[in-house]
Design an enzyme around this catalytic site. Structure first.
Site, PDB file in Angstrom:
ATOM      1  CE  LYS A  50      -4.175   1.378  -0.107  1.00 43.54           C
ATOM      2  NZ  LYS A  50      -5.229   0.717  -0.891  1.00 43.54           N
ATOM      3  N   GLY A  85     -23.429   3.877  -0.142  1.00 42.72           N
ATOM      4  CA  GLY A  85     -22.369   4.356  -1.027  1.00 42.72           C
ATOM      5  C   GLY A  85     -22.742   4.153  -2.482  1.00 42.72           C
ATOM      6  N   GLY A 124     -20.842   5.290  -5.117  1.00 43.93           N
ATOM      7  CA  GLY A 124     -19.664   5.641  -5.911  1.00 43.93           C
ATOM      8  C   GLY A 124     -19.500   4.645  -7.040  1.00 43.93           C
ATOM      9  CB  VAL A 183     -17.741  -0.330  -5.659  1.00 44.09           C
ATOM     10  CG1 VAL A 183     -18.224  -1.715  -5.259  1.00 44.09           C
ATOM     11  CG2 VAL A 183     -16.252  -0.363  -6.007  1.00 44.09           C
TER      12      VAL A 183
HETATM   13  P1  NAD Z   1     -15.937   6.114  -4.528  1.00 48.03           P
HETATM   14  O1  NAD Z   1     -15.091   7.172  -3.936  1.00 48.03           O
HETATM   15  O2  NAD Z   1     -16.212   6.111  -5.996  1.00 48.03           O
HETATM   16  O3  NAD Z   1     -17.369   6.076  -3.789  1.00 48.03           O
HETATM   17  C1  NAD Z   1     -17.535   6.126  -2.407  1.00 48.03           C
HETATM   18  C2  NAD Z   1     -18.922   6.746  -2.180  1.00 48.03           C
HETATM   19  O4  NAD Z   1     -19.255   6.596  -0.808  1.00 48.03           O
HETATM   20  C3  NAD Z   1     -18.985   8.236  -2.497  1.00 48.03           C
HETATM   21  O5  NAD Z   1     -20.067   8.485  -3.363  1.00 48.03           O
HETATM   22  C4  NAD Z   1     -19.180   8.894  -1.131  1.00 48.03           C
HETATM   23  O6  NAD Z   1     -19.965  10.081  -1.200  1.00 48.03           O
HETATM   24  C5  NAD Z   1     -19.902   7.808  -0.379  1.00 48.03           C
HETATM   25  N1  NAD Z   1     -19.798   7.878   1.080  1.00 48.03           N
HETATM   26  C6  NAD Z   1     -18.701   8.150   1.843  1.00 48.03           C
HETATM   27  N2  NAD Z   1     -19.011   8.057   3.139  1.00 48.03           N
HETATM   28  C7  NAD Z   1     -20.319   7.719   3.210  1.00 48.03           C
HETATM   29  C8  NAD Z   1     -21.231   7.466   4.266  1.00 48.03           C
HETATM   30  N3  NAD Z   1     -20.842   7.551   5.527  1.00 48.03           N
HETATM   31  N4  NAD Z   1     -22.510   7.141   3.961  1.00 48.03           N
HETATM   32  C9  NAD Z   1     -22.927   7.053   2.685  1.00 48.03           C
HETATM   33  N5  NAD Z   1     -22.125   7.281   1.627  1.00 48.03           N
HETATM   34  C10 NAD Z   1     -20.825   7.609   1.895  1.00 48.03           C
HETATM   35  O7  NAD Z   1     -15.258   4.719  -4.079  1.00 48.03           O
HETATM   36  P2  NAD Z   1     -15.429   3.290  -4.750  1.00 48.03           P
HETATM   37  O8  NAD Z   1     -14.373   3.101  -5.763  1.00 48.03           O
HETATM   38  O9  NAD Z   1     -16.855   3.080  -5.124  1.00 48.03           O
HETATM   39  O10 NAD Z   1     -15.065   2.343  -3.529  1.00 48.03           O
HETATM   40  C11 NAD Z   1     -15.958   2.157  -2.458  1.00 48.03           C
HETATM   41  C12 NAD Z   1     -15.265   1.397  -1.359  1.00 48.03           C
HETATM   42  O11 NAD Z   1     -14.819   0.138  -1.859  1.00 48.03           O
HETATM   43  C13 NAD Z   1     -14.014   2.098  -0.821  1.00 48.03           C
HETATM   44  O12 NAD Z   1     -13.919   1.834   0.565  1.00 48.03           O
HETATM   45  C14 NAD Z   1     -12.880   1.400  -1.555  1.00 48.03           C
HETATM   46  O13 NAD Z   1     -11.670   1.421  -0.810  1.00 48.03           O
HETATM   47  C15 NAD Z   1     -13.421  -0.003  -1.665  1.00 48.03           C
HETATM   48  N6  NAD Z   1     -12.870  -0.744  -2.801  1.00 48.03           N
HETATM   49  C16 NAD Z   1     -13.018  -0.246  -4.070  1.00 48.03           C
HETATM   50  C17 NAD Z   1     -12.520  -0.968  -5.142  1.00 48.03           C
HETATM   51  C18 NAD Z   1     -12.682  -0.478  -6.552  1.00 48.03           C
HETATM   52  O14 NAD Z   1     -12.516  -1.276  -7.479  1.00 48.03           O
HETATM   53  N7  NAD Z   1     -13.066   0.771  -6.771  1.00 48.03           N
HETATM   54  C19 NAD Z   1     -11.843  -2.176  -4.927  1.00 48.03           C
HETATM   55  C20 NAD Z   1     -11.731  -2.677  -3.627  1.00 48.03           C
HETATM   56  C21 NAD Z   1     -12.256  -1.935  -2.566  1.00 48.03           C
END
Ligand code: NAD
Length: 375
Positions: A86, A183, A185, A187
């Site tokens: 990381k 969430g 985002g 994912v």
């Molecule tokens: P992202 O930044 O695109 O989306 C995260 C979303 O969560 C945002 O829209 C944000 O506004 C929302 N959010 C934050 N805190 C919140 C809360 N307390 N309540 C409700 N909504 C909230 O991130 P992502 O790429 O979708 O990833 C989501 C999670 O999955 C992260 O923790 C990331 O580390 C993990 N992850 C992602 C991937 C990937 O392929 N993108 C892979 C493994 C793990």
């Protein structure tokens, strides 16, 4: 830095078997951060770059170590010839992002493929482009890269939800299922898409009103006020926002039979996994089901192969079903069983690496000629 801190860091590295920790400072951009390489016994270490306004360097360091270790567990459980790393950087106003990421690319390039850098919180398309300007060992966000990373992660989470429903009820019967997604985002949105496709009842929440509005427009789904999602009655609660959100206060309100989400390090402490188990909630460990992007990225970098998202879904689903069955048969919390299995696999890798005639990295890259491994 006082002598006390150095001893503390070295102890932490020894306790968890870390290989390397690099403290980073770039005079030109002002970047400060850490790179932790946890394990390369089966192949190169993969890890995202997290840019976050940590309140101090200790928090950044602890996050870096925890996330690197979790990446190794993910690689072991996914059967990938790779390990965990990381890179975290302390975000601050005025940080010259283009220079900072170009510098991180130089750091990555110097490691000559021992570490592959990918996206994470704060590292999106623009940052990855700057990174790729100075290294070959990073995820290219354009058509030259692996692509479909969030789709792959969401597919794994969907597979984990399916495995849990099958383990508890013996059938999926999607139209009868109510799933709450926290969430929206990258994912969360892809997961909602998949759930809507199969006809499940989906409700969701996000702190960002724009993301809520976009999801409502696209899927016509029910939106929940942020914070209320924990107490919403449902079959499955799927947290896909931030780690550490499952703690004493949120667990007390939870009204789901299954918890299965993609955010990293979901449990504030591992004891919270035991609490869920005692409350009769089936928790599907994220380390088992959020490895879709890692699988896609690692197989692309190591073997030049873009594993189809459907194959990733099947692969994660099989492993999740097996592990949940084992946990239910033994009456143990699934998070403990996943931890036990990841430790067993890691010890095995380290034993094999200790007896290997050639360095593990060379071995795994050599295997590239034969295509991706069958796991
Ligand atoms: P992202 O930044 O695109 O989306 C995260 C979303 O969560 C945002 O829209 C944000 O506004 C929302 N959010 C934050 N805190 C919140 C809360 N307390 N309540 C409700 N909504 C909230 O991130 P992502 O790429 O979708 O990833 C989501 C999670 O999955 C992260 O923790 C990331 O580390 C993990 N992850 C992602 C991937 C990937 O392929 N993108 C892979 C493994 C793990």
């Amino acid at each position: 830095m006082g002598p006390g801190m150095a001893v503390h860091v070295l102890n932490a590295l020894a306790r968890e078997g870390f290989e390397e920790l690099v403290a980073l400072h770039d005079r030109r951009s002002g970047l400060q951060g850490f790179l932790a390489i946890h394990d390369t016994s089966a192949g190169p270490a993969f890890g995202g770059i997290r840019r976050f306004p940590y309140s101090n360097e200790n928090r950044a360091l602890v996050d870096c170590l925890r996330l690197a270790r979790a990446m190794t567990a993910k690689c072991c459980l996914a059967g990938l010839p790779a390990g965990g790393a990381k890179l975290v950087l302390l975000d601050q106003p005025g940080l010259d992002l283009e220079r900072a990421y170009a510098y991180l690319g130089e750091v990555t390039e110097r490691l000559q493929g021992r570490f592959y850098a990918g996206p994470d919180m704060g590292t999106g398309m623009a940052e990855l482009s700057a990174l790729c300007s100075t290294t070959r060992f990073a995820t290219d966000p354009g058509p030259a890269g692996p692509g479909e990373l969030a789709q792959a992660t969401a597919a794994g989470v969907f597979a984990g939800i399916s495995a849990a429903l099958l383990a508890l009820d013996g059938d999926l019967d999607w139209p009868r299922r109510r799933i709450v997604v926290q969430g929206l985002g990258a994912v969360g949105t892809e997961l909602v898409r998949r759930l809507v496709e199969v006809g499940a009842q989906v409700a969701a929440s996000d702190l960002d009103p724009a993301r809520c509005a976009a999801a409502e427009r696209e899927f016509g789904l029910e939106l929940l006020p942020p914070g209320s999602e924990f107490g919403a009655r449902c079959d499955v609660f799927s947290p896909n926002a931030m780690g550490g959100l499952l703690h004493d206060l949120t667990l007390a309100r939870l009204s789901a039979r299954i918890v299965a989400g993609g955010a990293n390090n979901l449990l504030a402490r591992s004891a919270h996994g035991d609490r869920l188990h005692e409350a009769g909630v089936l928790f599907v460990p994220e380390v088992l089901i959020n490895s879709g992007a890692l699988i896609r990225g690692a197989l692309f970098h190591l073997f030049g192969h873009r594993e189809p998202v459907a194959a990733i879904e099947g692969r994660i689903g099989d492993r999740a079903s097996r592990l949940l069955r084992e946990a239910l048969d033994e009456g143990l919390p699934p998070a403990r069983v996943a931890q036990r299995e990841a430790r067993r696999l890691l010890s095995q890798r380290r034993r094999e690496a200790a007896h290997a005639p050639r360095p593990a990295l060379e071995r795994s890259l050599g295997a590239a000629e034969g295509g991706p491994p069958v796991c």
